[in-house]
Design a protein around this motif. Structure first.
Motif, PDB file in Angstrom:
ATOM      1  N   PHE A 230       0.652  -1.001   0.227  1.00  0.00           N
ATOM      2  CA  PHE A 230       0.203  -0.306  -0.395  1.00  0.00           C
ATOM      3  C   PHE A 230       1.226   1.463   0.216  1.00  0.00           C
ATOM      4  N   ALA A 231       1.909   1.345   1.009  1.00  0.00           N
ATOM      5  CA  ALA A 231       2.323   2.053   1.044  1.00  0.00           C
ATOM      6  C   ALA A 231       3.217   2.377  -0.520  1.00  0.00           C
ATOM      7  N   ALA A 232       3.712   1.986  -1.488  1.00  0.00           N
ATOM      8  CA  ALA A 232       4.278   1.428  -2.453  1.00  0.00           C
ATOM      9  C   ALA A 232       3.895   2.962  -3.385  1.00  0.00           C
ATOM     10  N   LEU A 375       6.216  -1.731 -11.407  1.00  0.00           N
ATOM     11  CA  LEU A 375       6.178  -1.288  -9.908  1.00  0.00           C
ATOM     12  C   LEU A 375       4.974  -2.877  -9.679  1.00  0.00           C
ATOM     13  N   ILE A 376       4.495  -3.230 -10.535  1.00  0.00           N
ATOM     14  CA  ILE A 376       3.377  -3.886  -9.808  1.00  0.00           C
ATOM     15  C   ILE A 376       3.924  -4.739  -9.537  1.00  0.00           C
ATOM     16  N   PHE A 380       4.688  -7.319  -6.365  1.00  0.00           N
ATOM     17  CA  PHE A 380       4.062  -8.917  -6.178  1.00  0.00           C
ATOM     18  C   PHE A 380       4.917 -10.017  -5.348  1.00  0.00           C
ATOM     19  N   TRP A 381       6.093  -9.714  -6.913  1.00  0.00           N
ATOM     20  CA  TRP A 381       7.162 -11.131  -6.314  1.00  0.00           C
ATOM     21  C   TRP A 381       8.077 -11.294  -5.602  1.00  0.00           C
ATOM     22  N   SER A 382       8.310  -9.374  -5.265  1.00  0.00           N
ATOM     23  CA  SER A 382       8.820  -9.520  -4.226  1.00  0.00           C
ATOM     24  C   SER A 382       8.774 -10.085  -2.837  1.00  0.00           C
ATOM     25  N   PHE A 416      -5.163  -8.361  -8.406  1.00  0.00           N
ATOM     26  CA  PHE A 416      -4.517  -7.264  -8.859  1.00  0.00           C
ATOM     27  C   PHE A 416      -3.103  -7.055 -10.263  1.00  0.00           C
ATOM     28  N   LEU A 417      -2.052  -8.249  -9.729  1.00  0.00           N
ATOM     29  CA  LEU A 417      -1.226  -8.101 -10.681  1.00  0.00           C
ATOM     30  C   LEU A 417      -2.530  -8.970 -12.211  1.00  0.00           C
ATOM     31  N   PHE A 418      -2.634  -9.345 -12.227  1.00  0.00           N
ATOM     32  CA  PHE A 418      -3.232 -10.072 -13.160  1.00  0.00           C
ATOM     33  C   PHE A 418      -4.245  -9.073 -14.199  1.00  0.00           C
TER      34      PHE A 418
END
Length: 440
Positions: A230-232, A375-376, A380-382, A416-418
């Protein structure tokens, strides 16, 4: 390249001639109702404690229902009793998940007080399960809102969330009483509200996002990585649109979150001396592991990484009954993971990388907005890797439990990524139609 004129975002107000009926309300309600019915149907065929740790989760609800107070671990109840809801014995020596905020248990106890008496004897636990039943449609709507806010349109805006809802672990999670369903619901709700607030910076949406974050903080600590996500997103919003009312968003978020978290975490800490549940996990480890030696995965005496142990852990966790994005192997043979699930995850990873690279090439032409999908993807993967790493450390320090349930936090972010990859590539701060007439 000519710079575009500055955009001033103001709070949107409903248009005087705006229709009172939202056309998306009907399909949203249908999806939510169908998911609710599916959850209830599955729940009614699961016997008590037929789901993992349900008796442990219900311990606090049983005590709240009988005495209207929170027990002290190892002290209460002074005398064993037979639970009014389940018909199972409740003793002070029984392990339960103490030291965690217990908003979900309060909700379940409240429903039990209302409805348990009308149920057959020893079936009162159904009333406690009903708390998670009520969370199910909220979760479904949150996924639908997330998909659309991230850019999906048409049938895909409904089919993608439905596909995620039909992952058996998601349905199963809401079919019995546990704390993860509450935490997952408020995480998905927080993401949906944040995306709505970024697209349409209304005061009420920002405040609701803060309240939802307060519920998230008052759930389980392994859902806290969502706050970093969220912060990112908020930081990216401010970098790309400096006129976005970030001070108002942060202020209202903080006010809403503290309004929920201070009483929830404060009362938990006052009673247990913590609100993380770590003391309970340590006690649980001492009860079960005895003199056994836990396997080492990383930073071991013999090697930096014990490859054999680590591969065993990863293989077991990825096929775990609780794995957030897989299928329960009680329904599918192991080969289904090799021919379906693992290739699906690999395809999502490769496609997200490919689209991110394409977007990065467009940065010079489109500006920082082109960094949205990269960014997303990175977030996500991180987050997935970080959660897995923390779980491995926990398995090495406590019980060697390779359970995929710790990845539940990434579930709404996977959608969200999808949606960001397959939807209309539109930054979340682009004004909605209702806002365009308010911008100058």
């Amino acid at each position: 390249m000519e710079s575009s004129p500055p955009v001033r975002i103001v709070e949107a107000q409903p248009a005087a001639n705006a229709p009172a009926f939202n056309a998306r309300a009907v399909p949203y309600a249908i999806v939510a109702a169908c998911f609710f019915i599916l959850v209830v149907a599955w729940s009614l065929v699961i016997p008590f404690h037929g789901a993992p740790d349900e008796r442990t989760h219900l311990y606090l609800v049983e005590y709240l229902y009988r005495f209207g107070a929170v027990p002290t671990p190892g002290v209460d109840p002074a005398e064993p009793f037979i639970g009014d809801l389940s018909g199972w014995p409740v003793t002070k020596d029984q392990f339960w998940y103490f030291g965690l905020p217990y908003l979900n248990s309060l909700g379940a106890a409240g429903l039990s007080a209302l409805f348990a008496d009308i149920l057959p004897q020893n079936y009162g636990y159904i009333a406690a399960r009903a708390f998670n039943w009520l969370l199910a449609p909220v979760f479904a709507v949150a996924l639908l809102v997330t998909a659309r806010a991230a850019g999906l349109r048409g049938a895909l805006a409904y089919l993608a969330p439905v596909a995620f809802l039909l992952v058996p672990q998601a349905t199963f999670l809401f079919s019995y009483f546990n704390a993860d369903a509450f935490a997952l619901t408020v995480t998905a709700l927080s993401l949906a509200l944040l995306l709505k607030a970024l697209a349409n910076p209304r005061t009420d949406t920002m405040l609701f996002f803060g309240l939802s974050c307060g519920l998230l903080v008052s759930s389980k600590i392994y859902f806290y990585p969502a706050l970093v996500f969220f912060a990112a997103l908020i930081g990216f919003q401010w970098l790309t649109v400096r006129c976005f009312p970030i001070v108002r968003l942060l202020t209202l978020t903080l006010v809403g979150a503290l309004a929920v978290a201070i009483p929830a975490l404060g009362t938990t800490y006052a009673h247990f001396g913590e609100f993380t549940g770590i003391q309970g996990q340590i006690l649980f480890t001492e009860m079960h592991i005895g003199d056994q030696t836990t396997p080492c995965f990383i930073y071991c005496s013999s090697a930096l990484i014990e490859t054999q142990n680590l591969l065993w852990w990863l293989s077991t966790a990825s096929k775990s009954f609780f794995f957030g994005l897989g299928w329960m192997n009680v329904f599918l043979p192991d080969v289904a993971y090799e021919v379906f699930f693992f290739p699906l995850v690999a395809a999502l990873f490769l496609f997200s990388i490919a689209i991110s690279v394409r977007e990065l090439v467009r940065v010079r032409a489109d500006g920082l907005a082109a960094l949205w999908v990269p960014l997303i993807t990175v977030l996500f993967w991180s987050m997935s890797v970080a959660v897995i790493l923390l779980n491995i450390i926990g398995s090495q320090s406590l019980l060697p439990q390779p359970q995929g349930r710790y990845l539940y936090v990434i579930f709404p972010f996977a959608l969200f990524l999808f949606a960001s990859l397959f939807g209309r590539r539109r930054p979340p701060y682009e004004p909605d139609a209702s806002l365009r007439g308010k911008l100058a």
